[in-house]
Design an enzyme around this catalytic site. Sequence first.
Site, PDB file in Angstrom:
ATOM      1  N   TYR A 128      13.791 -19.552 -38.226  1.00 17.20           N
ATOM      2  CA  TYR A 128      14.295 -18.986 -36.964  1.00 17.20           C
ATOM      3  C   TYR A 128      15.559 -19.730 -36.517  1.00 17.20           C
ATOM      4  O   TYR A 128      16.597 -19.111 -36.261  1.00 17.20           O
ATOM      5  CB  TYR A 128      13.204 -19.062 -35.888  1.00 17.20           C
ATOM      6  CG  TYR A 128      13.677 -18.733 -34.493  1.00 17.20           C
ATOM      7  CD1 TYR A 128      13.999 -17.431 -34.139  1.00 17.20           C
ATOM      8  CD2 TYR A 128      13.811 -19.738 -33.530  1.00 17.20           C
ATOM      9  CE1 TYR A 128      14.440 -17.127 -32.852  1.00 17.20           C
ATOM     10  CE2 TYR A 128      14.243 -19.441 -32.243  1.00 17.20           C
ATOM     11  CZ  TYR A 128      14.554 -18.135 -31.915  1.00 17.20           C
ATOM     12  OH  TYR A 128      14.995 -17.848 -30.644  1.00 17.20           O
ATOM     13  N   LYS A 132      19.361 -18.204 -36.443  1.00 16.81           N
ATOM     14  CA  LYS A 132      20.069 -18.124 -35.163  1.00 16.81           C
ATOM     15  C   LYS A 132      21.405 -18.862 -35.258  1.00 16.81           C
ATOM     16  O   LYS A 132      22.409 -18.408 -34.720  1.00 16.81           O
ATOM     17  CB  LYS A 132      19.220 -18.705 -34.027  1.00 16.81           C
ATOM     18  CG  LYS A 132      17.980 -17.907 -33.651  1.00 16.81           C
ATOM     19  CD  LYS A 132      18.277 -16.521 -33.097  1.00 16.81           C
ATOM     20  CE  LYS A 132      18.947 -16.553 -31.742  1.00 16.81           C
ATOM     21  NZ  LYS A 132      19.105 -15.174 -31.188  1.00 16.81           N
TER      22      LYS A 132
HETATM   23  P1  NDP Z   1      11.948 -11.207 -27.006  1.00 19.11           P
HETATM   24  O1  NDP Z   1      11.197 -11.383 -28.266  1.00 19.11           O
HETATM   25  O2  NDP Z   1      11.217 -10.973 -25.733  1.00 19.11           O
HETATM   26  O3  NDP Z   1      13.010 -10.031 -27.181  1.00 19.11           O
HETATM   27  C1  NDP Z   1      13.627  -9.713 -28.385  1.00 19.11           C
HETATM   28  C2  NDP Z   1      13.713  -8.221 -28.458  1.00 19.11           C
HETATM   29  O4  NDP Z   1      14.246  -7.836 -29.743  1.00 19.11           O
HETATM   30  C3  NDP Z   1      12.332  -7.554 -28.333  1.00 19.11           C
HETATM   31  O5  NDP Z   1      12.392  -6.480 -27.435  1.00 19.11           O
HETATM   32  C4  NDP Z   1      12.079  -7.080 -29.751  1.00 19.11           C
HETATM   33  O6  NDP Z   1      11.251  -5.929 -29.806  1.00 19.11           O
HETATM   34  C5  NDP Z   1      13.488  -6.746 -30.183  1.00 19.11           C
HETATM   35  N1  NDP Z   1      13.541  -6.473 -31.602  1.00 19.11           N
HETATM   36  C6  NDP Z   1      12.662  -6.841 -32.582  1.00 19.11           C
HETATM   37  N2  NDP Z   1      13.023  -6.291 -33.755  1.00 19.11           N
HETATM   38  C7  NDP Z   1      14.144  -5.561 -33.503  1.00 19.11           C
HETATM   39  C8  NDP Z   1      14.972  -4.749 -34.296  1.00 19.11           C
HETATM   40  N3  NDP Z   1      14.741  -4.520 -35.598  1.00 19.11           N
HETATM   41  N4  NDP Z   1      16.031  -4.150 -33.715  1.00 19.11           N
HETATM   42  C9  NDP Z   1      16.282  -4.321 -32.402  1.00 19.11           C
HETATM   43  N5  NDP Z   1      15.524  -5.066 -31.589  1.00 19.11           N
HETATM   44  C10 NDP Z   1      14.466  -5.680 -32.137  1.00 19.11           C
HETATM   45  O7  NDP Z   1      12.902 -12.454 -26.872  1.00 19.11           O
HETATM   46  P2  NDP Z   1      13.594 -13.084 -25.581  1.00 19.11           P
HETATM   47  O8  NDP Z   1      13.988 -12.040 -24.610  1.00 19.11           O
HETATM   48  O9  NDP Z   1      12.775 -14.220 -25.138  1.00 19.11           O
HETATM   49  O10 NDP Z   1      14.888 -13.687 -26.298  1.00 19.11           O
HETATM   50  C11 NDP Z   1      16.212 -13.264 -25.966  1.00 19.11           C
HETATM   51  C12 NDP Z   1      17.182 -14.169 -26.693  1.00 19.11           C
HETATM   52  O11 NDP Z   1      16.970 -15.519 -26.314  1.00 19.11           O
HETATM   53  C13 NDP Z   1      17.047 -14.144 -28.220  1.00 19.11           C
HETATM   54  O12 NDP Z   1      18.333 -14.209 -28.792  1.00 19.11           O
HETATM   55  C14 NDP Z   1      16.290 -15.412 -28.552  1.00 19.11           C
HETATM   56  O13 NDP Z   1      16.578 -15.887 -29.845  1.00 19.11           O
HETATM   57  C15 NDP Z   1      16.804 -16.338 -27.469  1.00 19.11           C
HETATM   58  N6  NDP Z   1      15.881 -17.430 -27.145  1.00 19.11           N
HETATM   59  C16 NDP Z   1      14.574 -17.158 -26.806  1.00 19.11           C
HETATM   60  C17 NDP Z   1      13.696 -18.203 -26.542  1.00 19.11           C
HETATM   61  C18 NDP Z   1      12.274 -17.949 -26.188  1.00 19.11           C
HETATM   62  O14 NDP Z   1      11.557 -18.920 -25.899  1.00 19.11           O
HETATM   63  N7  NDP Z   1      11.800 -16.696 -26.162  1.00 19.11           N
HETATM   64  C19 NDP Z   1      14.160 -19.609 -26.571  1.00 19.11           C
HETATM   65  C20 NDP Z   1      15.550 -19.762 -26.912  1.00 19.11           C
HETATM   66  C21 NDP Z   1      16.362 -18.700 -27.180  1.00 19.11           C
HETATM   67  P3  NDP Z   1       9.659  -6.137 -30.000  1.00 19.11           P
HETATM   68  O15 NDP Z   1       9.210  -7.015 -28.877  1.00 19.11           O
HETATM   69  O16 NDP Z   1       9.136  -4.749 -29.922  1.00 19.11           O
HETATM   70  O17 NDP Z   1       9.494  -6.782 -31.346  1.00 19.11           O
END
Ligand code: NDP
Length: 296
Positions: A128, A132
């Site tokens: 991951y 990233k």
């Molecule tokens: P989430 O997992 O809540 O959101 C990610 C979204 O991407 C989900 O809606 C997911 O859908 C979607 N997704 C999955 N597969 C695909 C695909 N093939 N095409 C398009 N979309 C897709 O993550 P966060 O909102 O928490 O994260 C937002 C950002 O912050 C990301 O860049 C993450 O790397 C970063 N981040 C997050 C942290 C955390 O603790 N969560 C910590 C540090 C950084 P589905 O849920 O249906 O799979």
Amino acid sequence: MNILLLGKNGQVGWELQRSLAVLGQVTALDFDSSDYCGDFSNPEGVRDTVRALRPDVIVNAAAHTAVDKAESEPELARLLNATTPGVLAEEAGRLGAWLVHYSTDYVFDGSSSNPWRETDAPAPLSVYGATKLEGERAIQQSGCRHLILRTSWVYGARGGNFAKTMLRLAQERERLTVIDDQWGVPTGADLLADITAHVIRHLQQHPQDGGLYHCAASGETTWHAYAEYVLAYARQTQPALHLKATEIAPVPTSAFPTPAQRPHNSRLDTTKLQTAFGLVLPPWQQGVARMLTEIL
Ligand code: NDP
């Protein structure tokens, strides 16, 4: 301003639907949207979407965020976290559009005892984190106008989160065991979304301020202290909840073996963000208390 929001139903994407609405016309897509392709496993489909919509700003909240699962599906993680963000960057560059993207504390190995600065060398421990980091680099190398916010321990009131898991376990068990040797800062998806909107506005007047920034709530904690805070808050505000747990035992990371290795120190130094954009980042407890009030 025309804004294309990708990953609209994730924790951050959901809050961005709210915070970006005041900036202009927002087209918000998820991986299964039907009008335009928002599926990151289809980079060329996403490229066509950008070409068709010609946005002024692309905000990418989609990602492969399943840290342990990514260890066994690195190709998919790379596609979602690096390849397609790279395509977004290429297309943003072509259009002269801004690309706003999120990255993670997991680009670091956690070995330093200080909060990580933007100038510190990344050394991811997991697929991951590595994918990233590849995504960040693809965006930076494309030369497009961009803003990358590295954040940590994101939670939202909607969907599952650490606090909800602790509350559930505390209703089921008398003793919880929680890791106390990983340090970081819980950061609300709502806070990230509000900062994103603020910064997009700022960048319209000050495009020279684009780049890479660390963005998290202020303070620091461990998962163990975070759990203690959540349960104490719940006990104080909802005495009727009947939490069984009388003990939260601190344990080392090694007590919970996982496929992906996580950094011990995930703390991010946010001085650059606060200075460049005139922001004050609230203490993490403020956002967590607000989220708990919403869910309890
Ligand atoms: P989430 O997992 O809540 O959101 C990610 C979204 O991407 C989900 O809606 C997911 O859908 C979607 N997704 C999955 N597969 C695909 C695909 N093939 N095409 C398009 N979309 C897709 O993550 P966060 O909102 O928490 O994260 C937002 C950002 O912050 C990301 O860049 C993450 O790397 C970063 N981040 C997050 C942290 C955390 O603790 N969560 C910590 C540090 C950084 P589905 O849920 O249906 O799979």
